[in-house]
Design an enzyme around this catalytic site. Structure first.
Site, PDB file in Angstrom:
ATOM      1  CD  GLU A 135      -3.119  -0.984   2.068  1.00 55.17           C
ATOM      2  OE1 GLU A 135      -3.410   0.152   2.475  1.00 55.17           O
ATOM      3  OE2 GLU A 135      -3.810  -1.978   2.288  1.00 55.17           O
ATOM      4  CE  LYS A 163       3.713  -1.730   7.780  1.00 54.25           C
ATOM      5  NZ  LYS A 163       4.234  -2.568   8.900  1.00 54.25           N
TER       6      LYS A 163
END
Ligand code: NAD
Ligand code: DAU
Length: 354
Positions: A135, A163
């Protein structure tokens, strides 16, 4: 020798710990805070096994992590611990920054300080493996080529931004301090022990109880699906053969629209669980308001890991989803255990107003 795993009571982490001990016999120190997503019950098959030591704690607890590194001198740190659900990151991003960014920073600092104090072979062989996501690359249009490791980062959700930030920290700790890091970016995992907030276990659970199967938007968002056992094998391979500083995309070569994923689960349940309250299960499909900022398509180019390290997935989507549906049918007690009051509150929060 041993390894330190963070987040090893979660979905992928617990599969990894079980797989690691079965495949290598090497002891694991498992550090997990046990948030709503962490479940010691996932590790029940290791009860009484001296090769598994569970420690409840936060990766941001620097003294705790430093103590574990000093005591056990693991040859690797495999970092899974994270807040992992995109919808929760939309409702409440703070925890995502705390664990995914601050937590990774704290762990990197503890690992660096430990590694700098090592000598000889112990220093040579230490690895810090950071488990990340596809992602971070953002969203693809229908004809775009799949994500490659050199692609620019374009995270779109609070989860993927946190992240991406953690990946950048890992990169910098290698580049600046020489910490021997390895980074993996993988696609959507599925398989045993996945918490039923994620699409596949949610759909299986709802279908079994005759509840609606909520499809966000038009259901044509595309994900690549990776069986969790294949992911565990890929991580073992990267740990064994990956060159420090490297990054590898891990995918299942299974791009599918959400609607097709849900339909294939419904067909399997028709076949494997004909006693369900509603057959055919497809009748339960229910379109609901879309996720804000919903990424349209993810796809992984997993050629690098195959070419450089010799890994490719063993499961097709057809074989992996059949195993997964079988596992959930056989583990209804596990599902009831994790679908507690807190889970029901989440379902109301996320789906009540859709
Ligand atoms: P999960 O949510 O099932 O498990 C996360 C685990 O981390 C839980 O056991 C939780 O208790 C623990 N944890 C959370 N905060 C912690 C903290 N501060 N200190 C210690 N432990 C903490 O997640 P998952 O699906 O197993 O994902 C594992 C990793 O893989 C994550 O880093 C995630 O970003 C990444 N990832 C997941 C997928 C997927 O499809 N599930 C895909 C790509 C990447
Ligand atoms: O791509 C890797 C990522 O995959 C990981 O980094 C994340 O940790 C993991 O949660 C997963 O993110 P997704 O958002 O893709 O997974 P999720 O299972 O939440 O949703 C999969 C797709 O299904 C997505 O397009 C949203 C859609 N969806 C999801 C739910 C929960 C629905 O249509 N209905 C739902 O109820």
């Amino acid at each position: 020798m041993s390894i330190l795993v963070t987040g090893g009571a979660g979905f992928i982490g617990s599969n990894f710990v079980i797989d690691w001990i079965a495949a290598t016999g090497e002891p694991v120190i498992n550090l997990d805070k046990l948030t709503y997503a962490g479940n010691p019950g996932n590790l029940r098959t290791l009860d009484g096994d001296a090769r598994h030591r569970f420690v409840r704690g936060d990766i941001r607890d620097c003294a705790l992590v430093a103590g574990l590194l000093a005591e056990h001198r693991p040859r690797a740190i495999v970092h899974f611990a994270a807040e992992s659900h995109v919808d929760r990151s939309i409702h409440g991003p703070a925890e995502f920054i705390a664990t995914n960014v601050d937590g990774t920073f704290a762990l990197l600092e503890a690992a660096r300080s430990h590694w700098e104090g090592l000598e000889g072979q112990a220093r040579e062989r230490l690895r810090f493996l950071h488990v990340s996501t596809d992602e971070v690359y953002g969203s693809l249009a229908p004809g775009d080529p799949p994500f490659r490791e050199a692609d620019a980062y374009r995270p779109n959700s609070p989860y993927s931004a946190s992240k991406a930030a953690s990946d950048h920290l890992v990169r910098a700790w290698h580049h600046t301090y020489g910490l021997p890091t390895l980074t993996t970016n993988c696609s959507n995992n599925y398989g045993p022990f996945q918490f039923p907030e994620k699409l596949i276990p949610l759909v299986i659970g709802n279908a079994l109880s005759g509840a609606p199967l909520p499809i966000y938007g038009d259901g044509l968002n595309v994900r690549d699906w990776l069986y969790v056992g294949d992911h565990c094998a890929a991580i073992r391979t990267v740990l064994e053969r990956g060159r420090p500083g490297g990054t590898w995309n891990i995918g299942g070569w299974n791009e599918m629209a959400n609607l097709d994923v849900v339909r294939s689960i419904c067909r399997l349940l028709d076949e494997m669980h004909p006693g369900s309250p509603v057959v055919p299960h497809e009748k339960l499909i229910h379109f609901v308001k879309d996720r804000p900022g919903h990424d349209r398509r993810y796809a992984i180019d997993a050629h690098r890991i195959e070419r450089e390290l010799g890994w490719k997935p063993a499961e097709s989507f057809e074989s992996g989803i059949r195993r997964t549906v079988r596992w959930y049918l056989d583990h209804q007690d596990w599902v009831s255990e994790v679908s507690s009051g807190a889970y029901r509150a989440w379902i109301e929060k996320n789906y009540g107003a859709r």
